[in-house]
Motif scaffolding. Structure first.
Motif, PDB file in Angstrom:
ATOM      1  N   ASP A  70      56.642  12.782   9.012  1.00  0.00           N
ATOM      2  CA  ASP A  70      57.084  11.604   8.264  1.00  0.00           C
ATOM      3  C   ASP A  70      55.883  10.742   7.878  1.00  0.00           C
ATOM      4  OD1 ASP A  70      59.695  12.474   8.782  1.00  0.00           O
ATOM      5  OD2 ASP A  70      59.988  11.044  10.432  1.00  0.00           O
ATOM      6  N   TYR A  71      55.011  10.483   8.843  1.00  0.00           N
ATOM      7  CA  TYR A  71      53.821   9.671   8.569  1.00  0.00           C
ATOM      8  C   TYR A  71      52.923  10.357   7.540  1.00  0.00           C
ATOM      9  CZ  TYR A  71      54.691   6.319  12.363  1.00  0.00           C
ATOM     10  OH  TYR A  71      55.205   5.334  13.167  1.00  0.00           O
ATOM     11  N   ALA A  72      52.785  11.665   7.642  1.00  0.00           N
ATOM     12  CA  ALA A  72      51.970  12.394   6.669  1.00  0.00           C
ATOM     13  C   ALA A  72      52.564  12.244   5.264  1.00  0.00           C
ATOM     14  CB  ALA A  72      51.858  13.864   7.054  1.00  0.00           C
ATOM     15  N   ALA A  73      53.886  12.322   5.161  1.00  0.00           N
ATOM     16  CA  ALA A  73      54.549  12.167   3.863  1.00  0.00           C
ATOM     17  C   ALA A  73      54.357  10.765   3.293  1.00  0.00           C
ATOM     18  CB  ALA A  73      56.039  12.472   3.990  1.00  0.00           C
ATOM     19  N   LEU A  74      54.143   9.806   4.174  1.00  0.00           N
ATOM     20  CA  LEU A  74      53.928   8.421   3.747  1.00  0.00           C
ATOM     21  C   LEU A  74      52.439   8.075   3.636  1.00  0.00           C
ATOM     22  CD1 LEU A  74      56.716   6.793   5.948  1.00  0.00           C
ATOM     23  CD2 LEU A  74      56.746   7.055   3.458  1.00  0.00           C
ATOM     24  N   ASP A  75      51.582   9.098   3.699  1.00  0.00           N
ATOM     25  CA  ASP A  75      50.121   8.924   3.626  1.00  0.00           C
ATOM     26  C   ASP A  75      49.590   8.009   4.714  1.00  0.00           C
ATOM     27  OD1 ASP A  75      49.752  10.663   1.435  1.00  0.00           O
ATOM     28  OD2 ASP A  75      50.310   9.055   0.040  1.00  0.00           O
ATOM     29  N   ARG A  76      50.182   8.101   5.882  1.00  0.00           N
ATOM     30  CA  ARG A  76      49.715   7.352   7.048  1.00  0.00           C
ATOM     31  C   ARG A  76      49.059   8.359   8.001  1.00  0.00           C
ATOM     32  NH1 ARG A  76      54.616   3.466   8.775  1.00  0.00           N
ATOM     33  NH2 ARG A  76      53.198   3.134  10.529  1.00  0.00           N
ATOM     34  N   THR A  77      47.894   8.827   7.584  1.00  0.00           N
ATOM     35  CA  THR A  77      47.219   9.930   8.265  1.00  0.00           C
ATOM     36  C   THR A  77      46.889   9.626   9.720  1.00  0.00           C
ATOM     37  OG1 THR A  77      46.318  10.604   6.134  1.00  0.00           O
ATOM     38  CG2 THR A  77      45.282  11.532   8.077  1.00  0.00           C
ATOM     39  N   ALA A  78      46.373   8.451  10.011  1.00  0.00           N
ATOM     40  CA  ALA A  78      46.014   8.122  11.396  1.00  0.00           C
ATOM     41  C   ALA A  78      47.251   8.143  12.294  1.00  0.00           C
ATOM     42  CB  ALA A  78      45.331   6.757  11.461  1.00  0.00           C
ATOM     43  N   ASP A  79      48.362   7.604  11.801  1.00  0.00           N
ATOM     44  CA  ASP A  79      49.604   7.628  12.576  1.00  0.00           C
ATOM     45  C   ASP A  79      50.095   9.063  12.759  1.00  0.00           C
ATOM     46  OD1 ASP A  79      49.767   4.816  12.890  1.00  0.00           O
ATOM     47  OD2 ASP A  79      50.716   4.620  10.913  1.00  0.00           O
ATOM     48  N   ALA A  80      49.961   9.860  11.708  1.00  0.00           N
ATOM     49  CA  ALA A  80      50.378  11.261  11.786  1.00  0.00           C
ATOM     50  C   ALA A  80      49.567  11.998  12.846  1.00  0.00           C
ATOM     51  CB  ALA A  80      50.233  11.944  10.428  1.00  0.00           C
ATOM     52  N   ARG A  81      48.267  11.795  12.849  1.00  0.00           N
ATOM     53  CA  ARG A  81      47.404  12.459  13.840  1.00  0.00           C
ATOM     54  C   ARG A  81      47.738  12.003  15.268  1.00  0.00           C
ATOM     55  NH1 ARG A  81      43.646  15.360  11.232  1.00  0.00           N
ATOM     56  NH2 ARG A  81      42.984  14.646   9.176  1.00  0.00           N
ATOM     57  N   ALA A  82      48.036  10.732  15.452  1.00  0.00           N
ATOM     58  CA  ALA A  82      48.398  10.230  16.781  1.00  0.00           C
ATOM     59  C   ALA A  82      49.686  10.906  17.272  1.00  0.00           C
ATOM     60  CB  ALA A  82      48.563   8.712  16.747  1.00  0.00           C
ATOM     61  N   GLN A  83      50.641  11.068  16.377  1.00  0.00           N
ATOM     62  CA  GLN A  83      51.893  11.733  16.753  1.00  0.00           C
ATOM     63  C   GLN A  83      51.672  13.219  17.019  1.00  0.00           C
ATOM     64  OE1 GLN A  83      54.963  10.490  17.514  1.00  0.00           O
ATOM     65  NE2 GLN A  83      53.977   8.492  17.356  1.00  0.00           N
ATOM     66  N   LEU A  84      50.757  13.834  16.280  1.00  0.00           N
ATOM     67  CA  LEU A  84      50.442  15.243  16.540  1.00  0.00           C
ATOM     68  C   LEU A  84      49.861  15.417  17.941  1.00  0.00           C
ATOM     69  CD1 LEU A  84      48.988  16.727  13.224  1.00  0.00           C
ATOM     70  CD2 LEU A  84      51.111  17.334  14.398  1.00  0.00           C
ATOM     71  N   LEU A  85      49.028  14.487  18.365  1.00  0.00           N
ATOM     72  CA  LEU A  85      48.481  14.549  19.728  1.00  0.00           C
ATOM     73  C   LEU A  85      49.611  14.469  20.759  1.00  0.00           C
ATOM     74  CD1 LEU A  85      45.296  12.289  19.452  1.00  0.00           C
ATOM     75  CD2 LEU A  85      45.376  14.777  19.775  1.00  0.00           C
ATOM     76  N   ARG A  86      50.558  13.589  20.520  1.00  0.00           N
ATOM     77  CA  ARG A  86      51.703  13.459  21.433  1.00  0.00           C
ATOM     78  C   ARG A  86      52.568  14.719  21.404  1.00  0.00           C
ATOM     79  NH1 ARG A  86      51.551   7.970  19.183  1.00  0.00           N
ATOM     80  NH2 ARG A  86      50.817   6.608  20.845  1.00  0.00           N
ATOM     81  N   ALA A  87      52.746  15.267  20.203  1.00  0.00           N
ATOM     82  CA  ALA A  87      53.535  16.496  20.078  1.00  0.00           C
ATOM     83  C   ALA A  87      52.875  17.633  20.854  1.00  0.00           C
ATOM     84  CB  ALA A  87      53.694  16.879  18.606  1.00  0.00           C
ATOM     85  N   ARG A  88      51.577  17.766  20.697  1.00  0.00           N
ATOM     86  CA  ARG A  88      50.849  18.839  21.378  1.00  0.00           C
ATOM     87  C   ARG A  88      50.927  18.663  22.898  1.00  0.00           C
ATOM     88  NH1 ARG A  88      47.898  22.267  18.908  1.00  0.00           N
ATOM     89  NH2 ARG A  88      47.348  20.902  17.179  1.00  0.00           N
ATOM     90  N   ALA A  89      50.725  17.435  23.385  1.00  0.00           N
ATOM     91  CA  ALA A  89      50.778  17.177  24.822  1.00  0.00           C
ATOM     92  C   ALA A  89      52.164  17.480  25.386  1.00  0.00           C
ATOM     93  CB  ALA A  89      50.385  15.737  25.119  1.00  0.00           C
ATOM     94  N   ASP A 108      66.919  14.499   9.051  1.00  0.00           N
ATOM     95  CA  ASP A 108      66.767  15.608   8.110  1.00  0.00           C
ATOM     96  C   ASP A 108      67.634  15.476   6.867  1.00  0.00           C
ATOM     97  OD1 ASP A 108      64.957  16.785   9.851  1.00  0.00           O
ATOM     98  OD2 ASP A 108      66.471  18.072  10.780  1.00  0.00           O
ATOM     99  N   THR A 109      68.649  14.625   6.925  1.00  0.00           N
ATOM    100  CA  THR A 109      69.540  14.463   5.771  1.00  0.00           C
ATOM    101  C   THR A 109      69.099  13.356   4.822  1.00  0.00           C
ATOM    102  OG1 THR A 109      71.040  12.870   6.815  1.00  0.00           O
ATOM    103  CG2 THR A 109      71.501  15.225   7.195  1.00  0.00           C
ATOM    104  N   GLN A 110      68.016  12.677   5.158  1.00  0.00           N
ATOM    105  CA  GLN A 110      67.576  11.530   4.366  1.00  0.00           C
ATOM    106  C   GLN A 110      66.782  11.966   3.130  1.00  0.00           C
ATOM    107  OE1 GLN A 110      68.823   8.451   5.325  1.00  0.00           O
ATOM    108  NE2 GLN A 110      69.852   9.889   6.716  1.00  0.00           N
ATOM    109  N   ASP A 111      66.936  11.205   2.060  1.00  0.00           N
ATOM    110  CA  ASP A 111      66.218  11.470   0.819  1.00  0.00           C
ATOM    111  C   ASP A 111      64.877  10.739   0.764  1.00  0.00           C
ATOM    112  OD1 ASP A 111      68.348  13.065  -0.176  1.00  0.00           O
ATOM    113  OD2 ASP A 111      69.414  11.258  -0.800  1.00  0.00           O
ATOM    114  N   ASP A 112      64.812   9.593   1.395  1.00  0.00           N
ATOM    115  CA  ASP A 112      63.608   8.758   1.370  1.00  0.00           C
ATOM    116  C   ASP A 112      62.817   8.986   2.657  1.00  0.00           C
ATOM    117  OD1 ASP A 112      61.873   6.467   1.861  1.00  0.00           O
ATOM    118  OD2 ASP A 112      62.965   5.428   0.269  1.00  0.00           O
ATOM    119  N   PRO A 113      61.514   9.273   2.555  1.00  0.00           N
ATOM    120  CA  PRO A 113      60.717   9.513   3.767  1.00  0.00           C
ATOM    121  C   PRO A 113      60.706   8.326   4.729  1.00  0.00           C
ATOM    122  CG  PRO A 113      59.390   9.924   1.785  1.00  0.00           C
ATOM    123  CD  PRO A 113      60.732   9.436   1.333  1.00  0.00           C
ATOM    124  N   ARG A 114      60.843   7.117   4.228  1.00  0.00           N
ATOM    125  CA  ARG A 114      60.902   5.950   5.128  1.00  0.00           C
ATOM    126  C   ARG A 114      62.182   5.954   5.951  1.00  0.00           C
ATOM    127  NH1 ARG A 114      59.093   2.715   0.057  1.00  0.00           N
ATOM    128  NH2 ARG A 114      61.005   3.762  -0.470  1.00  0.00           N
TER     129      ARG A 114
END
Length: 179
Positions: A127-146, A61-67
């Protein structure tokens, strides 16, 4: 006496993490990052998993760069995954249950580490959404939901579900999909 000293040391690490978090929330991002970085090096790569997970979670949370934020969130997840194992307990738990995280250093209830998983996956999805990595973001959302669904009912679980829904909606809107 040694157990008391260890408990004090344990409380000291969490207290120092908490102090850095307060600095960050008060607007001193750089000092929070500096203190968390120093503590990360002090704990070391083989330090307590709960501490490493907690510290990396907040360091992100303290980082300036999304990567960089993604790198720290992945470290937090790695720390949690590396020490949360299912194994038959040799003591009073039911077969197949384990009440502690394995690894060097002090023991922490698995539930404490497991409770991090929905938030960790949600943060990584953001983080993935901020980096325009939509497929990775969606995969992590599935894990978050589970992993959120595996938590006991309560405010924490509901708050996570709401945050997951908000991020999913934001990703859908950015992709031009309507809900």
């Amino acid at each position: 006496m040694n157990k008391r000293r260890e408990a004090t040391s344990e409380d000291g690490v969490l207290t120092r993490i908490g102090q850095a978090i307060m600095l960050h929330r008060a607007g001193d991002r750089e000092e929070a990052r500096n203190r968390l970085s120093a503590l990360w090096h002090e704990i070391g790569p083989h330090g307590d998993a709960f501490h490493r997970c907690t510290l990396a979670h907040y360091m992100a949370d303290t980082q300036d760069d999304p990567r960089d934020e993604l790198d720290w969130d992945l470290r937090a997840l790695e720390a949690a995954e590396g020490f949360v194992t299912e194994r038959p307990d040799r003591g009073g738990s039911a077969p197949g249950e384990s009440s502690v995280a394995d690894g060097p250093g002090p023991r922490h209830p698995l539930v404490a580490l497991r409770a991090f998983f929905p938030s960790l996956h949600l943060n990584i999805a953001a983080d993935y959404a901020a980096l325009d990595r939509t497929a990775d973001a969606r995969a992590q959302l599935l894990r978050a939901r589970a992993s959120a669904n595996a938590l006991a009912d309560g405010e924490y679980r509901q708050g996570l579900r709401d945050a997951i829904d908000r991020l999913e909606l934001r990703i859908d809107r950015a992709a031009g999909r309507t809900a």
